[in-house]
Scaffold this motif. Sequence first.
Motif, PDB file in Angstrom:
ATOM      1  N   TRP A  21      -2.374   7.270  -1.883  1.00 30.72           N
ATOM      2  CA  TRP A  21      -2.662   5.825  -2.033  1.00 30.72           C
ATOM      3  C   TRP A  21      -1.697   5.203  -0.576  1.00 30.72           C
ATOM      4  N   SER A 170      -7.587   7.147 -16.721  1.00 31.01           N
ATOM      5  CA  SER A 170      -6.281   6.346 -16.160  1.00 31.01           C
ATOM      6  C   SER A 170      -6.080   5.160 -16.745  1.00 31.01           C
ATOM      7  N   SER A 219       3.569   5.842  -9.485  1.00 34.36           N
ATOM      8  CA  SER A 219       4.567   5.072  -9.270  1.00 34.36           C
ATOM      9  C   SER A 219       5.958   5.522  -9.945  1.00 34.36           C
ATOM     10  N   GLN A 224       9.354   0.299  -6.241  1.00 37.70           N
ATOM     11  CA  GLN A 224       9.290   0.875  -4.774  1.00 37.70           C
ATOM     12  C   GLN A 224       8.005   0.757  -3.810  1.00 37.70           C
ATOM     13  N   GLU A 228       6.443  -2.514  -0.699  1.00 37.54           N
ATOM     14  CA  GLU A 228       5.585  -2.356   0.520  1.00 37.54           C
ATOM     15  C   GLU A 228       4.668  -3.177   0.520  1.00 37.54           C
TER      16      GLU A 228
HETATM   17  N1  NAP Z   1      -4.265   5.675 -11.173  1.00 35.49           N
HETATM   18  C1  NAP Z   1      -3.906   4.587 -10.634  1.00 35.49           C
HETATM   19  O1  NAP Z   1      -4.232   3.387 -10.892  1.00 35.49           O
HETATM   20  C2  NAP Z   1      -2.783   4.722  -9.544  1.00 35.49           C
HETATM   21  C3  NAP Z   1      -2.075   3.524  -9.246  1.00 35.49           C
HETATM   22  C4  NAP Z   1      -1.179   3.603  -8.272  1.00 35.49           C
HETATM   23  C5  NAP Z   1      -0.839   4.986  -7.639  1.00 35.49           C
HETATM   24  N2  NAP Z   1      -1.592   5.909  -7.912  1.00 35.49           N
HETATM   25  C6  NAP Z   1      -1.521   7.265  -7.372  1.00 35.49           C
HETATM   26  O2  NAP Z   1      -0.245   7.562  -7.401  1.00 35.49           O
HETATM   27  C7  NAP Z   1       0.658   8.041  -6.380  1.00 35.49           C
HETATM   28  C8  NAP Z   1       1.933   7.874  -6.325  1.00 35.49           C
HETATM   29  O3  NAP Z   1       2.157   6.221  -6.702  1.00 35.49           O
HETATM   30  P1  NAP Z   1       2.770   5.223  -5.603  1.00 35.49           P
HETATM   31  O4  NAP Z   1       2.077   5.506  -4.394  1.00 35.49           O
HETATM   32  O5  NAP Z   1       2.542   3.842  -6.397  1.00 35.49           O
HETATM   33  O6  NAP Z   1       4.132   5.142  -5.466  1.00 35.49           O
HETATM   34  P2  NAP Z   1       5.188   6.363  -5.452  1.00 35.49           P
HETATM   35  O7  NAP Z   1       4.768   7.725  -4.992  1.00 35.49           O
HETATM   36  O8  NAP Z   1       6.005   6.070  -6.539  1.00 35.49           O
HETATM   37  O9  NAP Z   1       6.237   5.590  -4.237  1.00 35.49           O
HETATM   38  C9  NAP Z   1       5.865   5.562  -2.764  1.00 35.49           C
HETATM   39  C10 NAP Z   1       6.995   5.066  -2.249  1.00 35.49           C
HETATM   40  O10 NAP Z   1       8.349   5.644  -2.276  1.00 35.49           O
HETATM   41  C11 NAP Z   1       8.784   6.108  -1.019  1.00 35.49           C
HETATM   42  N3  NAP Z   1       9.297   7.468  -1.347  1.00 35.49           N
HETATM   43  C12 NAP Z   1       8.604   8.525  -1.766  1.00 35.49           C
HETATM   44  N4  NAP Z   1       9.380   9.714  -1.548  1.00 35.49           N
HETATM   45  C13 NAP Z   1      10.717   9.253  -1.559  1.00 35.49           C
HETATM   46  C14 NAP Z   1      12.122   9.638  -1.828  1.00 35.49           C
HETATM   47  N5  NAP Z   1      12.154  11.017  -2.178  1.00 35.49           N
HETATM   48  N6  NAP Z   1      12.974   8.956  -1.689  1.00 35.49           N
HETATM   49  C15 NAP Z   1      13.079   7.591  -1.464  1.00 35.49           C
HETATM   50  N7  NAP Z   1      11.729   6.929  -1.243  1.00 35.49           N
HETATM   51  C16 NAP Z   1      10.575   7.703  -1.452  1.00 35.49           C
HETATM   52  C17 NAP Z   1       7.579   6.100  -0.315  1.00 35.49           C
HETATM   53  O11 NAP Z   1       8.034   5.794   1.093  1.00 35.49           O
HETATM   54  P3  NAP Z   1       7.730   6.755   2.488  1.00 35.49           P
HETATM   55  O12 NAP Z   1       6.307   7.032   2.521  1.00 35.49           O
HETATM   56  O13 NAP Z   1       8.203   5.944   3.596  1.00 35.49           O
HETATM   57  O14 NAP Z   1       8.577   7.857   2.169  1.00 35.49           O
HETATM   58  C18 NAP Z   1       6.756   4.946  -0.443  1.00 35.49           C
HETATM   59  O15 NAP Z   1       7.427   3.735  -0.202  1.00 35.49           O
HETATM   60  C19 NAP Z   1      -0.218   7.315  -5.297  1.00 35.49           C
HETATM   61  O16 NAP Z   1      -0.183   7.704  -4.032  1.00 35.49           O
HETATM   62  C20 NAP Z   1      -1.698   7.361  -5.846  1.00 35.49           C
HETATM   63  O17 NAP Z   1      -2.234   8.808  -5.569  1.00 35.49           O
HETATM   64  C21 NAP Z   1      -2.629   5.974  -9.117  1.00 35.49           C
END
Ligand code: NAP
Length: 326
Positions: A21, A170, A219, A224, A228
């Motif tokens: 995402w 989900s 998440s 976090q 953004e």
């Molecule tokens: N099923 C659903 O409804 C649903 C909803 C939301 C998300 N998702 C899935 O879950 C995945 C992950 O969730 P998410 O995208 O919400 O958020 P996340 O992975 O929890 O957070 C991403 C954020 O954290 C930062 N980050 C990543 N690794 C880091 C680290 N080691 N230290 C510090 N900051 C870090 C990233 O910045 P940088 O890129 O700058 O490193 C970005 O700003 C999504 O990509 C998607 O595939 C599913």
Amino acid sequence: MSSLAALNNGLKMPMVGLGCWKIPNTVCAEQVYQAIKLGYRLFDGAEDYGNEKEVGQGIRRAIDEKIVKRSDLFIVSKLWNTYHHPDHVKLAVKKTLSDLGLDYLDLYYIHFPLAFKFVPIEEKYPPGFYTGKEDAAQGKISLQKVPYLDTYHAMEALVEEGLIKSIGVSNLQGGLLQDVLMGCKIKPVTLQIEHHPYLTQSRLVDYCKREQIIVVAYSSFGQQSYLELGSELKEDTPNLFDHPVIKRIASKYNVTTSEVLLRWANQNGVAVIPKSSKKERLLMNLNIESTLTLSNEELVEISNINRNIRFNDTWGWNNMGFPTFA
Ligand SMILES: NC(=O)c1ccc[n+]([C@@H]2O[C@H](COP(=O)([O-])OP(=O)(O)OC[C@H]3O[C@@H](n4cnc5c(N)ncnc54)[C@H](OP(=O)(O)O)[C@@H]3O)[C@@H](O)[C@H]2O)c1
């Protein structure tokens, strides 16, 4: 590389994957390709993320260069709300497969338990919250009358046809998940939910364990991901990276707070799919299982941070008050 979780259908799924995402289209193919080179095998995508063509290009390059075989990868997508009617589920997965350039998915989720009014692919893709020109003009989202289990049964037909290997659900809470288990022929292998120390959902996680359903956290870093998107930090809810308990434990093990957050989920048997655009973070996130081991007391202490705060709530979507988590 990540350890593997045994799914209830006999397949194995990496416990750490890459969330897709918000990976911009311009860099997505390269980032997926680089992530495969770093050792990522699970890619958590979705129709709604609008980058499946680029995810597919990254995968294709890695396969063509013989870095991996298709069977080494665990490719995930999600059925968007627009395609819940049983007549449209196959249409949606076929579009995803054609965009990815693949002939099957390892796991296909129903993204949300919400059936939006259908919009033809030619009219708008991905449709997001769009349910037609008139609705868009009024800022409305229209639903259609499709019970969740009807959509679920259409997903089962995709397994039988070999288009997907496993079904995931989900953004469900316990009641609807239990109903799915009562009515399904093929059990879901995973439940993907928002999950972090501010929203531990411990009963739901326990219920899934009892039912041999692997919980996948999204998440994992709490707000976090939403900062953004313009969300503001609430004064009484510090960023989890700055939470005093997480900071103290991170400093004890000489690791980052992000590693503590991911490992806490992982040691609780919850798979994680953090997204990052930075190589060092990608590696750090992938390697959490070998970086540190938290004590039972620390796991409990982190779980006790819980405040039932949800950052991704359908209630606020276009102010429609969808009661998914109400
Ligand atoms: N099923 C659903 O409804 C649903 C909803 C939301 C998300 N998702 C899935 O879950 C995945 C992950 O969730 P998410 O995208 O919400 O958020 P996340 O992975 O929890 O957070 C991403 C954020 O954290 C930062 N980050 C990543 N690794 C880091 C680290 N080691 N230290 C510090 N900051 C870090 C990233 O910045 P940088 O890129 O700058 O490193 C970005 O700003 C999504 O990509 C998607 O595939 C599913």
